[in-house]
Design a protein around this motif. Structure first.
Motif, PDB file in Angstrom:
ATOM      1  N   ASN A   1      43.900  63.624  64.187  1.00  0.00           N
ATOM      2  CA  ASN A   1      43.811  62.213  64.603  1.00  0.00           C
ATOM      3  C   ASN A   1      44.350  62.058  66.030  1.00  0.00           C
ATOM      4  N   PRO A   2      43.785  62.778  67.009  1.00  0.00           N
ATOM      5  CA  PRO A   2      44.341  62.743  68.375  1.00  0.00           C
ATOM      6  C   PRO A   2      44.217  61.369  69.037  1.00  0.00           C
ATOM      7  N   GLN A   3      43.158  60.629  68.682  1.00  0.00           N
ATOM      8  CA  GLN A   3      42.937  59.338  69.332  1.00  0.00           C
ATOM      9  C   GLN A   3      43.962  58.296  68.915  1.00  0.00           C
ATOM     10  N   LEU A   4      44.506  58.437  67.693  1.00  0.00           N
ATOM     11  CA  LEU A   4      45.476  57.456  67.208  1.00  0.00           C
ATOM     12  C   LEU A   4      46.707  57.403  68.107  1.00  0.00           C
ATOM     13  N   GLY A   5      47.270  58.572  68.427  1.00  0.00           N
ATOM     14  CA  GLY A   5      48.458  58.613  69.284  1.00  0.00           C
ATOM     15  C   GLY A   5      48.196  58.045  70.657  1.00  0.00           C
ATOM     16  N   ILE A   6      47.006  58.364  71.215  1.00  0.00           N
ATOM     17  CA  ILE A   6      46.643  57.863  72.551  1.00  0.00           C
ATOM     18  C   ILE A   6      46.504  56.342  72.531  1.00  0.00           C
ATOM     19  N   SER A   7      45.791  55.832  71.522  1.00  0.00           N
ATOM     20  CA  SER A   7      45.568  54.383  71.427  1.00  0.00           C
ATOM     21  C   SER A   7      46.869  53.634  71.202  1.00  0.00           C
ATOM     22  N   LEU A   8      47.696  54.171  70.314  1.00  0.00           N
ATOM     23  CA  LEU A   8      48.967  53.519  70.000  1.00  0.00           C
ATOM     24  C   LEU A   8      49.897  53.518  71.204  1.00  0.00           C
ATOM     25  N   GLN A   9      49.920  54.618  71.927  1.00  0.00           N
ATOM     26  CA  GLN A   9      50.779  54.697  73.105  1.00  0.00           C
ATOM     27  C   GLN A   9      50.351  53.689  74.170  1.00  0.00           C
ATOM     28  N   ALA A  10      49.048  53.563  74.411  1.00  0.00           N
ATOM     29  CA  ALA A  10      48.554  52.618  75.421  1.00  0.00           C
ATOM     30  C   ALA A  10      48.949  51.190  75.059  1.00  0.00           C
ATOM     31  N   SER A  11      48.798  50.828  73.771  1.00  0.00           N
ATOM     32  CA  SER A  11      49.130  49.467  73.353  1.00  0.00           C
ATOM     33  C   SER A  11      50.629  49.199  73.428  1.00  0.00           C
ATOM     34  N   LEU A  12      51.434  50.174  73.004  1.00  0.00           N
ATOM     35  CA  LEU A  12      52.886  49.988  73.059  1.00  0.00           C
ATOM     36  C   LEU A  12      53.376  49.870  74.498  1.00  0.00           C
ATOM     37  N   LEU A  13      52.787  50.650  75.386  1.00  0.00           N
ATOM     38  CA  LEU A  13      53.167  50.552  76.799  1.00  0.00           C
ATOM     39  C   LEU A  13      52.786  49.192  77.373  1.00  0.00           C
ATOM     40  N   GLN A  14      51.665  48.626  76.919  1.00  0.00           N
ATOM     41  CA  GLN A  14      51.283  47.289  77.372  1.00  0.00           C
ATOM     42  C   GLN A  14      52.323  46.260  76.930  1.00  0.00           C
ATOM     43  N   ILE A  15      52.779  46.388  75.670  1.00  0.00           N
ATOM     44  CA  ILE A  15      53.758  45.428  75.150  1.00  0.00           C
ATOM     45  C   ILE A  15      55.101  45.576  75.857  1.00  0.00           C
ATOM     46  N   VAL A  16      55.547  46.811  76.032  1.00  0.00           N
ATOM     47  CA  VAL A  16      56.805  47.073  76.748  1.00  0.00           C
ATOM     48  C   VAL A  16      56.694  46.592  78.190  1.00  0.00           C
ATOM     49  N   GLY A  17      55.543  46.866  78.815  1.00  0.00           N
ATOM     50  CA  GLY A  17      55.333  46.456  80.192  1.00  0.00           C
ATOM     51  C   GLY A  17      55.341  44.950  80.354  1.00  0.00           C
TER      52      GLY A  17
END
Length: 329
Positions: free
Chosen positions: A97-113
């Motif tokens: 499930n490589p895409q899950l980590g990538i997608s989750l990281q992008a969204s979390l960085l948006q929220i943190v940002g």
């Protein structure tokens, strides 16, 4: 009355219990049917941007979402480790499930940002303009040169400041409400979308009604320009952009235009767009005088809020200043 109140409490308790059990049961069935947990369904069934990130940021009553929430309050560098913890907890194989980590990281960085951006903007807003601060004074002088390149300023304290829309001879008094944030936004607009800024400034100084020619208007000193002072409106639109950001309404736009962490640049580019759109809106409304400013501003604010309710909305994906830094959608 006591029996009635007791009956209400007991009824609500059983309703809550029923809904909670029903929700858990539905989640269990859906997971068995799809082979995916809720987090996987959010990431795989929603495209990158506000649709996905807003759902991930929504609070939920389960342990791994509490891990997500804790990730939102830490440094961006620690987001990746939190994602690994969540995937381990849910027994999700990162190799399959490589895409899950990538997608989750992008969204979390948006929220943190976004949270970091709110703090950065608030810090600028709370910093007062200081005429003893060389950096502040240089920014102000640069704003004059950008907007009036062919008119040397006679002095730091001068009625000439009214020519670019300040209220008096010393602009520092106009920055009291928005602090340095107002100056930063005005200067960014003047530098990065200069043609539009100069056009707006010129329009604001023209006679409002076509039947009054400019010489006659100047001679009679009519208060019938397009109706507002450029710099003061810029500070007001800064206040509007700030309220959209702090309330969370701007999440839709920023999550759709910032691939990862929204920055101050994204906020300033949004300000440029709001300035340009407010100018058009003001002309369309055709107010009789400046006394209608608050009414028009409120109506414009409501229109922007309606647009931001659309999870696919990006206010300015093709705006000229935005193209300098933003990814086209």
């Amino acid at each position: 009355i006591i029996h009635f109140l007791l009956w209400i409490v007991v009824t609500q308790f059983f309703v809550f219990l029923y809904c909670k059990l029903l929700w858990r049961g539905l989640k269990f069935v859906v997971r068995k049917f799809t082979g995916r947990c809720e987090l996987q369904r959010i990431c795989y069934n929603n495209k990158h941007g506000a649709r996905r990130t807003l759902k991930i940021g929504r609070p939920r009553r389960c342990f791994y979402f509490s891990l997500l929430q804790s990730a939102l309050s830490v440094h961006p560098d620690k987001v990746e480790k939190t994602i690994d913890d969540i995937m381990a907890l849910k027994k999700i194989n990162p190799d399959t499930n490589p895409q899950l980590g990538i997608s989750l990281q992008a969204s979390l960085l948006q929220i943190v940002g976004y949270r970091s951006l709110v703090m950065e903007v608030e810090k600028l807003r709370r910093e007062p303009y200081d005429c003893e601060n060389t950096e502040h004074e240089e920014m102000l002088m640069k704003l004059w040169k950008e907007l009036r390149p062919d008119a040397p300023l006679s002095g730091r304290i001068s009625k000439q400041w009214c020519e670019i829309g300040f209220q008096g001879s010393d602009p520092k008094t106009d920055f009291r409400g928005m602090g340095l944030l107002g100056l930063h936004n005005l200067l960014y607009f003047a530098e990065h979308d200069k043609a539009t800024a100069l056009q707006m400034l010129n329009d604001s100084l023209q006679p409002k009604h076509n039947e009054i020619n400019k010489p006659e208007w100047e001679q009679k000193n009519f208060d019938k320009a397009i109706g507002y002072s450029f710099a003061i409106v810029g500070i007001n639109i800064t206040d509007l952009a700030h309220s959209l950001l702090v309330s969370g309404a701007l999440k839709t736009h920023l999550y759709n235009v910032a691939p990862e962490m929204p920055s101050l640049l994204h906020f300033q580019q949004t300000f440029c767009y709001l300035m340009q759109e407010f100018h058009r809106f003001w002309i369309e409304e055709d107010p009789s005088d400046i006394m209608e400013f608050n009414r028009v501003r409120s109506k414009f604010h409501r229109r922007i809020l309606r647009q931001l309710k659309n999870p696919d909305m990006a206010l300015c994906p093709h705006f000229s200043a935005s193209n300098l830094h933003l990814v086209n959608l």
